[in-house]
Scaffold this active site. Structure first.
Site, PDB file in Angstrom:
ATOM      1  CE1 TYR A 241      -3.843  -2.254   0.333  1.00 54.96           C
ATOM      2  CE2 TYR A 241      -2.535  -3.307   2.053  1.00 54.96           C
ATOM      3  CZ  TYR A 241      -3.610  -3.313   1.187  1.00 54.96           C
ATOM      4  OH  TYR A 241      -4.454  -4.383   1.173  1.00 54.96           O
TER       5      TYR A 241
ATOM      6  CE1 TYR B 255      -7.298  -6.403   3.117  1.00 58.83           C
ATOM      7  CE2 TYR B 255      -6.433  -8.172   4.491  1.00 58.83           C
ATOM      8  CZ  TYR B 255      -6.346  -7.361   3.370  1.00 58.83           C
ATOM      9  OH  TYR B 255      -5.306  -7.538   2.482  1.00 58.83           O
TER      10      TYR B 255
ATOM     11  CG  ASP C  21     -10.476 -14.555   6.809  1.00 58.01           C
ATOM     12  OD1 ASP C  21      -9.499 -15.043   7.388  1.00 58.01           O
ATOM     13  OD2 ASP C  21     -10.382 -13.692   5.913  1.00 58.01           O
TER      14      ASP C  21
ATOM     15  CE  LYS D 175      -2.822 -11.644   8.403  1.00 63.77           C
ATOM     16  NZ  LYS D 175      -1.792 -10.753   7.919  1.00 63.77           N
TER      17      LYS D 175
HETATM   18  N1  PLP Z   1      -7.963 -12.589   5.856  1.00 64.96           N
HETATM   19  C1  PLP Z   1      -7.643 -11.857   6.931  1.00 64.96           C
HETATM   20  C2  PLP Z   1      -8.589 -11.792   8.097  1.00 64.96           C
HETATM   21  C3  PLP Z   1      -6.433 -11.155   6.969  1.00 64.96           C
HETATM   22  O1  PLP Z   1      -6.126 -10.409   8.050  1.00 64.96           O
HETATM   23  C4  PLP Z   1      -5.557 -11.251   5.861  1.00 64.96           C
HETATM   24  C5  PLP Z   1      -4.287 -10.502   5.851  1.00 64.96           C
HETATM   25  O2  PLP Z   1      -4.074  -9.553   6.565  1.00 64.96           O
HETATM   26  C6  PLP Z   1      -5.933 -12.037   4.771  1.00 64.96           C
HETATM   27  C7  PLP Z   1      -7.143 -12.699   4.796  1.00 64.96           C
HETATM   28  C8  PLP Z   1      -5.038 -12.158   3.558  1.00 64.96           C
HETATM   29  O3  PLP Z   1      -3.926 -12.918   3.852  1.00 64.96           O
HETATM   30  P1  PLP Z   1      -2.581 -12.775   2.948  1.00 64.96           P
HETATM   31  O4  PLP Z   1      -2.059 -11.403   3.185  1.00 64.96           O
HETATM   32  O5  PLP Z   1      -1.700 -13.867   3.458  1.00 64.96           O
HETATM   33  O6  PLP Z   1      -2.991 -12.990   1.540  1.00 64.96           O
END
Ligand code: PLP
Length: 431
Positions: A18, A145, A246, A275
């Site tokens: 970003y 997100y 998620d 992560k």
């Molecule tokens: N889902 C959530 C809740 C996240 O916080 C993130 C990344 O910050 C993602 C998906 C995307 O993961 P990546 O950055 O490994 O593609």
């Protein structure tokens, strides 16, 4: 050793997350990292408040994870997963099935968080298709997100995800307000009525409802009562939608539970993790689903799950993930999270005295100071680096999510640095 010409190259040629290459933000060169400290190329050491964006839960240069990586390197760093399999993938699969909520028993090993969300969304569409339903819309919450590739981005908050900019490119989904804030806040009946009406309006076109359980991360560091998850589950069941959690940011203990949605009595049909899965060593994520979802997809027109990335189940990443999960479970991770939680609550509290601060909130090992105006990232980071800490704010959010191995003193230093900054953040008293 990095010198000014290297940094100049970086500034002119390398995109950072970003940022603009026309007007790049300053970056700091890291030479090495150990425990909860980052060592800059100029010799300064910084206490890490970010765990490299929720990942490095055990800190850096962890002997157990180093050993897992080097042992695996000596065997093979990668082989294709099409038609082949290997011990690291099988062992990781076993652990994920065991530690995630009951019923999540089929595992797709993906190469990043965003890809695992893409896979979750495709699973939901294929599932509905296999049941003879043409349902391709997703229902979700504002403020979410889920990643930066097209599918996840289309269910990110429409404003912060800049859907306007990508109109015509992103598929259009349906958004409802996020639950009111506060982990312990009572469930709001007016909110529930609106949510029910939202489902009633859109459900017949919808494949699934996708949410970050309990903590919305990059969309605003917003905490809500887990009781809402049971309502989500009920509404999905009533209207024939799958429920997707998620847990990419929240998984592996960060909120004080092994998985944030894990024990709220509302098990999802599909769940993503990433992560901290590899302790921050290598990129890897997973999409888990129930036997019912997997079997239904298997009976569908394609007969297969239509996804298969080149680096699927990368053995090196899987081996480190196995070691990371074993290390986490071997230690008293809950006691560590409680200790960090207490430290964050105690030492961030004085920030609430600043007129520039809207709210201070803590959940598990996540501490958030929400300011009234956007934080000047470059100025804030220079202030932090001078004081020996590494924190990366976004928008109006200064947040801490340190490695679980952080010492009490180092945690206090992170918090007092934030407090000093925001207390000085008055118009007449700009730090
Ligand atoms: N889902 C959530 C809740 C996240 O916080 C993130 C990344 O910050 C993602 C998906 C995307 O993961 P990546 O950055 O490994 O593609």
């Amino acid at each position: 050793m990095i010198d000014s010409s290297d940094l100049d190259f970086d500034r002119r040629h390398l995109w950072h997350p970003y940022t603009s290459l026309a007007d790049p933000l300053p970056v700091y060169a890291v030479e090495s990292a150990n425990g909860y400290r980052l060592k800059l190329a100029d010799g300064r050491e910084l206490v890490d408040g970010m765990s490299s964006w929720w990942c490095a839960i055990h800190g850096y240069n962890v002997p157990e994870l180093n050993r897992a990586a080097t042992d695996q390197l000596a065997k093979m760093s990668h082989v294709m997963f099409g038609g082949l399999t290997h011990e690291p993938a099988i062992e990781l699969g076993r652990r994920l099935v065991e530690i995630t909520p009951d019923g999540l028993e089929r595992v797709f090993l993906a190469d990043s968080g965003s890809v695992s969300v893409e896979v979750a969304m495709k699973m939901a569409v294929q599932y509905q298709h296999a049941r003879g339903r043409s349902r391709t819309t997703f229902l979700t919450l504002r403020g979410g997100y889920h990643g930066d590739t097209t599918g996840p981005m289309s269910v990110c908050d429409p404003v912060t995800g800049m859907h306007q900019l990508f109109t015509g490119f992103l598929p259009k989904h349906e958004f409802y307000d996020r639950p009111p804030g506060g982990y312990d806040a009572p469930v709001a009946t007016a909110y529930l009525a609106g949510l029910k009406a939202f489902f009633a309006t859109h459900a017949d076109r919808a494949a699934a409802f996708i949410v970050e359980p309990v903590v919305q991360g990059a969309g605003g560091m917003h905490f809500y009562n887990p009781a809402y998850l049971r309502v989500f589950r009920e509404l999905c069941d009533r209207h024939g939608l799958l429920l997707i959690y998620d847990e990419i940011a929240t998984g592996f203990g960060r909120t004080g539970k092994l998985f944030a949605g894990g024990d709220a009595g509302a098990i999802p049909d599909i769940m993503t993790v990433g992560k901290a899965l590899t302790g921050g060593y290598l990129t890897l994520a997973a999409t888990l689903c129930t036997g019912e979802v997997a079997d239904t997809i298997g009976r569908g027109e394609a007969g297969v799950m239509m996804h298969g990335p080149t680096f699927m189940a990368n053995p090196l990443a899987c081996a480190v993930a196995v070691a990371s999960i074993d290390l986490l479970l071997r230690e008293d991770w809950q006691a560590r999270i409680h200790r960090i939680s207490r430290g964050l609550s105690l030492h961030l509290r004085p920030a609430a005295r600043s007129a520039a601060v809207k709210e201070v909130r803590v959940l598990g090992a996540i501490g958030v100071v929400e300011t009234r105006d956007a934080v000047d990232v470059a100025k804030f980071q220079a202030f932090c680096v001078e004081r020996g800490v590494w924190i990366r704010p976004f928008g109006r959010l200064i947040y801490l999510m340190p490695p679980y191995v952080i010492s009490d003193d180092a945690l206090e230093l992170l918090c007092t640095t934030v407090v000093k900054y925001v207390l000085a953040l008055q118009p007449e008293n700009d730090p």
